[in-house]
Design a protein around this motif. Sequence first.
Motif, PDB file in Angstrom:
ATOM      1  N   LEU A   1      10.690  -5.342  -1.549  1.00  0.00           N
ATOM      2  CA  LEU A   1       9.484  -5.589  -2.337  1.00  0.00           C
ATOM      3  C   LEU A   1       9.025  -7.039  -2.262  1.00  0.00           C
ATOM      4  N   ARG A   2       9.974  -7.957  -2.119  1.00  0.00           N
ATOM      5  CA  ARG A   2       9.608  -9.376  -2.149  1.00  0.00           C
ATOM      6  C   ARG A   2      10.790 -10.199  -1.676  1.00  0.00           C
ATOM      7  N   PHE A   3      10.515 -11.479  -1.418  1.00  0.00           N
ATOM      8  CA  PHE A   3      11.564 -12.452  -1.151  1.00  0.00           C
ATOM      9  C   PHE A   3      11.123 -13.750  -1.783  1.00  0.00           C
ATOM     10  N   GLY A   4      11.834 -14.182  -2.822  1.00  0.00           N
ATOM     11  CA  GLY A   4      11.359 -15.324  -3.585  1.00  0.00           C
ATOM     12  C   GLY A   4      10.000 -15.003  -4.168  1.00  0.00           C
ATOM     13  N   ALA A   5       9.056 -15.922  -4.016  1.00  0.00           N
ATOM     14  CA  ALA A   5       7.696 -15.703  -4.518  1.00  0.00           C
ATOM     15  C   ALA A   5       6.857 -14.874  -3.562  1.00  0.00           C
TER      16      ALA A   5
ATOM     17  N   GLY B   1       0.829  -1.199   0.000  1.00  0.00           N
ATOM     18  CA  GLY B   1       0.000   0.000   0.000  1.00  0.00           C
ATOM     19  C   GLY B   1       0.866   1.252   0.000  1.00  0.00           C
ATOM     20  N   PRO B   2       0.623   2.164   0.949  1.00  0.00           N
ATOM     21  CA  PRO B   2       1.397   3.410   0.966  1.00  0.00           C
ATOM     22  C   PRO B   2       2.816   3.237   1.496  1.00  0.00           C
ATOM     23  N   HIS B   3       3.124   2.071   2.049  1.00  0.00           N
ATOM     24  CA  HIS B   3       4.448   1.835   2.618  1.00  0.00           C
ATOM     25  C   HIS B   3       5.348   1.237   1.537  1.00  0.00           C
ATOM     26  N   TYR B   4       6.225   2.068   0.968  1.00  0.00           N
ATOM     27  CA  TYR B   4       7.045   1.639  -0.169  1.00  0.00           C
ATOM     28  C   TYR B   4       8.524   1.722   0.179  1.00  0.00           C
ATOM     29  N   ASP B   5       9.205   0.612   0.027  1.00  0.00           N
ATOM     30  CA  ASP B   5      10.653   0.534   0.187  1.00  0.00           C
ATOM     31  C   ASP B   5      11.174  -0.261  -0.996  1.00  0.00           C
ATOM     32  N   PRO B   6      11.888   0.374  -1.933  1.00  0.00           N
ATOM     33  CA  PRO B   6      12.343  -0.332  -3.133  1.00  0.00           C
ATOM     34  C   PRO B   6      13.268  -1.502  -2.835  1.00  0.00           C
TER      35      PRO B   6
END
Length: 222
Positions: free
Chosen positions: A40-44, A32-37
């Motif tokens: 974003l993900r870890f694996g799937a 949502g509004p919490h964005y940290d480039p």
Amino acid sequence: MGAVTDVRRAGERYRGGDPAAGIESLYAFSFGPHYDPDNLRFGALVACNEKRLAPGAGFDEHPHSHTEIVTWVVEGELTHRDSTGRTSVIRPGDVQYLSAASGVRHVERNDGEAPLVFLQMWLTPTTPTSAPTYDVVHDLADSTPYAVPRAGATLHVRRLQAGERTEVPGAAHVYVHVVRGEVRLGGEELRSGDAARIMGAEGDVELRAVTGAEVLVWEMSG
């Protein structure tokens, strides 16, 4: 080289929700509004959200698509209704799986009299599909793997007694989330809400319960 472990503490999670509406949320990844480039993900895995709903609170009908959604209730009861006509009540020990595919709408509410705490984990599918699918396994037994083949992932639920040990699966990506209790992973102590992201595990990484503990472990292919 051996496994590489990145520990994320409960206090580092992003906070969200709507406390005035009885909704509190904690996010392990950008959401949502919490964005940290850089998160974003870890694996799937693209989301591991802890939701706390007061009695009567919930999320009105909203859409999902092209997402594999797995829900684990920590305490209380979660009522689920979706656009395919399914209605279910999920309780501690149950695994709920919703493959949103090309699109599905659902409602999630706490229709019970006690507070509700649940974890919702989102994974990206490796193969697009058109028809949503839904599954619930009630009272999943300890150490019984739950496969999410569309995401190349398997969930392992471990309920450990103090002093008990369990091997972390050998996989390209392994995500460990402590639901309750305290465990030791290598030289790190992990408590409720803490998580570890492990890359390159080869079956040589071990969890040991310091106290009675419940742990979710995601095994994900590269």
